[in-house]
Design an enzyme around this catalytic site. Structure first.
Site, PDB file in Angstrom:
ATOM      1  CG  HIS A 147     -35.654  10.923 -26.072  1.00  0.00           C
ATOM      2  ND1 HIS A 147     -34.840  10.148 -25.296  1.00  0.00           N
ATOM      3  CD2 HIS A 147     -35.143  12.185 -26.009  1.00  0.00           C
ATOM      4  CE1 HIS A 147     -33.873  10.904 -24.791  1.00  0.00           C
ATOM      5  NE2 HIS A 147     -34.034  12.139 -25.201  1.00  0.00           N
TER       6      HIS A 147
ATOM      7  CG  HIS B 285     -26.890   7.035 -26.152  1.00  0.00           C
ATOM      8  ND1 HIS B 285     -27.797   6.626 -27.109  1.00  0.00           N
ATOM      9  CD2 HIS B 285     -27.579   6.994 -24.974  1.00  0.00           C
ATOM     10  CE1 HIS B 285     -28.960   6.367 -26.546  1.00  0.00           C
ATOM     11  NE2 HIS B 285     -28.849   6.571 -25.257  1.00  0.00           N
TER      12      HIS B 285
ATOM     13  CD  GLU C  22     -33.305   7.291 -21.903  1.00  0.00           C
ATOM     14  OE1 GLU C  22     -32.564   6.401 -21.429  1.00  0.00           O
ATOM     15  OE2 GLU C  22     -32.910   8.413 -22.237  1.00  0.00           O
TER      16      GLU C  22
ATOM     17  CE  LYS D 126     -27.078  11.766 -20.971  1.00  0.00           C
ATOM     18  NZ  LYS D 126     -28.282  12.562 -20.556  1.00  0.00           N
TER      19      LYS D 126
ATOM     20  CE  LYS E 166     -29.008   6.914 -20.594  1.00  0.00           C
ATOM     21  NZ  LYS E 166     -30.298   7.477 -20.160  1.00  0.00           N
TER      22      LYS E 166
ATOM     23  CG  ASP F 199     -28.829  12.343 -17.274  1.00  0.00           C
ATOM     24  OD1 ASP F 199     -27.878  13.107 -17.463  1.00  0.00           O
ATOM     25  OD2 ASP F 199     -29.653  12.073 -18.183  1.00  0.00           O
TER      26      ASP F 199
ATOM     27  CD  GLU G 193     -30.532   8.001 -16.776  1.00  0.00           C
ATOM     28  OE1 GLU G 193     -30.375   6.863 -17.260  1.00  0.00           O
ATOM     29  OE2 GLU G 193     -30.281   9.041 -17.401  1.00  0.00           O
TER      30      GLU G 193
ATOM     31  CG  ASP H  75     -33.524   8.627 -17.992  1.00  0.00           C
ATOM     32  OD1 ASP H  75     -33.911   9.259 -16.983  1.00  0.00           O
ATOM     33  OD2 ASP H  75     -32.789   9.127 -18.869  1.00  0.00           O
TER      34      ASP H  75
ATOM     35  CB  SER I  26     -34.279  15.339 -21.712  1.00  0.00           C
ATOM     36  OG  SER I  26     -33.419  14.227 -21.673  1.00  0.00           O
TER      37      SER I  26
ATOM     38  CD  GLU J  75     -31.990   7.806 -26.234  1.00  0.00           C
ATOM     39  OE1 GLU J  75     -32.182   6.823 -25.487  1.00  0.00           O
ATOM     40  OE2 GLU J  75     -31.426   8.846 -25.851  1.00  0.00           O
TER      41      GLU J  75
HETATM   42  P1  PGA Z   1     -30.725  13.343 -23.779  1.00  0.00           P
HETATM   43  O1  PGA Z   1     -31.341  12.025 -23.168  1.00  0.00           O
HETATM   44  O2  PGA Z   1     -29.501  12.985 -24.540  1.00  0.00           O
HETATM   45  O3  PGA Z   1     -31.833  13.884 -24.633  1.00  0.00           O
HETATM   46  O4  PGA Z   1     -30.409  14.236 -22.600  1.00  0.00           O
HETATM   47  C1  PGA Z   1     -30.579  11.019 -22.560  1.00  0.00           C
HETATM   48  C2  PGA Z   1     -30.862  10.914 -21.086  1.00  0.00           C
HETATM   49  O5  PGA Z   1     -31.657  11.687 -20.520  1.00  0.00           O
HETATM   50  O6  PGA Z   1     -30.272  10.059 -20.435  1.00  0.00           O
HETATM   51 ZN    ZN Z   2     -31.225  10.586 -18.454  1.00  0.00          ZN
END
Ligand code: PGA
Ligand code: ZN
Length: 441
Positions: free
Chosen positions: A162, A378, A171, A350, A401, A325, A299, A249, A39, A214
């Site tokens: 996911h 991650h 999430e 990230k 996370k 994010d 998030e 999230d 995503s 995940e």
């Molecule tokens: P992604 O998901 O690594 O698929 O972007 C993680 C997130 O959205 O925090």
């Molecule tokens: Zn996110």
């Protein structure tokens, strides 16, 4: 200095190719593997993929590998730069690419070198990686300053992009903020996880125990309330009521359509636009969830282009931290905008969203200077590389996370923090309930 740079194509946790880089110095050989999201935000640095559909469905990284072996590697070796001079190395890599978003040579190529060089630098100085990273971030070495260990927010129930099933929100994490140490926090979270898995199977049938990208369970439920009820029950059964909190999230860019929100986006048939929620209605829903459940943070509650809903949400007095994010993609310019518009109060960090260690530090500085919290993260496509474990300790953010306590690419990070905690002994402070502003310790 660097004697040799070598990249190869290896695989991530979804079975897709990804870049591994090896740096050889007089001191030895140092490696890093690059993660990859599903995503992804539109403003992320560009991951170069081959696009040749006849190999790996177009997801090959042979071009990025060649960009390391034939272009960036030789430039770095020729430069004679020291591996401890991270900023100069990253600058050279960024300039060699020459584009604002690393589209030419690839953020995956550049990040692989950047992280491997940091490992070589730590070895050169004869210190653990987290010490080297903190020295780089703070621009000095302070042997007496304690390290802060993060609360692990573990994604125990997977939805969105996911997992299968219809749950739109991506999430549902648990964080043992009441635990006395990182070791205990992992134990509490894992106990809750196992009870949750049992409950999911009892309520939703055997396949509900299958896990998503995940490592979280993925029961076929549709609403946030169903997911939260199940997790609350697991927390209470485990005996951690009030001590383990839940975080969400929404990853709502995935279901944001023309500034409206389609909570049915995973249904096969197209939903009617008349049923999509406005930003205001969705905000109302989040306020209700915060009132009804023990939430620690939210998030990506709104889409990456829906800045207005973010600012309104914060202005409306939301009672938990709001993490950005996709909205800011670990990019200093976007963070500065979010600070100015009061769109969020926590950065999701990230490293592959921006594509180098030095720029990740700059993003962290931008966030801290604004009084924000930082959640180190991650990606959904991960590997055995545990770099972010050392990074979160170095930055002292107090929160990470890295998925469920299940699947080794997730545990690799938590296991590394367990090692660091043991090594630091009394020099470590567990962030616990101060996770949102532990940098001030
Ligand atoms: P992604 O998901 O690594 O698929 O972007 C993680 C997130 O959205 O925090
Ligand atoms: Zn996110």
């Amino acid at each position: 200095s660097v004697e040799k740079v070598h990249a190869r194509s290896v695989y991530d946790s979804r079975g897709n190719p990804t870049v591994e880089v090896e740096i050889t110095t007089e001191g030895g050989l140092f490696r890093a593997i690059v993660p990859s999201g599903a995503s992804t935000g539109v403003s992320e640095a560009v991951e170069v993929r081959d696009g040749d559909k006849s190999h790996w469905g177009g997801k090959g990284v042979l071009k990025a590998v060649a960009n390391v072996n034939d272009v960036l590697g030789p430039v770095l070796v020729k430069s004679g730069l020291k591996v401890t001079d991270q900023e100069a190395v990253d600058d050279l890599l960024i300039k060699t690419d020459g584009t604002p978003n690393k589209a030419k040579l690839g953020a995956n190529a550049i990040l692989g070198i950047s992280l491997a060089v940091a490992r070589a630098g730590a070895h050169e100085k004869g210190v653990p990686l987290y010490v080297h990273l903190r020295d780089l971030f703070e621009g000095r070495h302070d042997a007496n300053k304690p390290f802060v260990l993060p609360v692990p927010f573990m994604n125990v129930l997977n939805g969105g992009e996911h997992a299968g099933g219809l749950l739109p929100f991506q999430e549902f994490m648990i964080g043992a903020i009441g635990a006395p140490s990182f070791f205990e926090a992992v134990r509490w979270n894992s106990e809750v996880y196992h009870i949750l898995k049992k409950l999911a199977v009892e309520k939703y049938g055997p396949s509900a125990g299958n896990v998503g990208d995940e490592g979280g369970v993925a029961p076929n439920l549709t609403t946030a309330e169903e997911a939260l009820d199940l997790i609350v029950e697991a927390i209470n059964k485990a005996g951690y009521e009030g001590k383990v909190k839940i975080a969400m999230d929404a990853a709502s860019s995935q279901f944001c359509k023309e500034s409206k929100y389609d909570l049915d986006f995973k249904k096969q048939e197209d939903s009617s636009p008349s049923e999509w929620l406005s930003g205001e209605k969705l905000a109302q829903k989040y306020h209700e969830l915060v009132d009804q459940y023990p939430l620690a943070f939210l998030e990506d509650p709104f889409g990456e282009n829906d800045w207005e809903s973010w600012s309104k949400f914060l202005a409306g007095g939301v009672k938990v931290p709001v993490v950005a994010d996709d909205l800011v993609c670990t990019n200093t310019k976007l963070i500065a905008r979010a600070v100015k518009e009061k769109a969020a109060d926590t950065l999701l960090l990230k490293v592959n969203q921006i594509g180098s260690l030095t720029e990740s530090f700059a993003a962290a500085r931008e966030a801290y200077d604004a009084g924000w919290g930082i959640l180190v993260s991650h990606r959904s496509g991960e590997t055995e590389d545990s770099f972010i474990a050392d990074l979160v300790v170095a930055l002292g953010t107090g929160e990470i996370k890295s998925g469920a306590p299940c699947r080794s690419e997730r545990l690799a990070k938590y296991n590394q923090i367990l090692r660091i905690e043991e090594e630091l002994g009394s020099k470590a402070i567990f962030a616990a309930k101060d996770f949102h502003d532990s940098y001030k310790h």
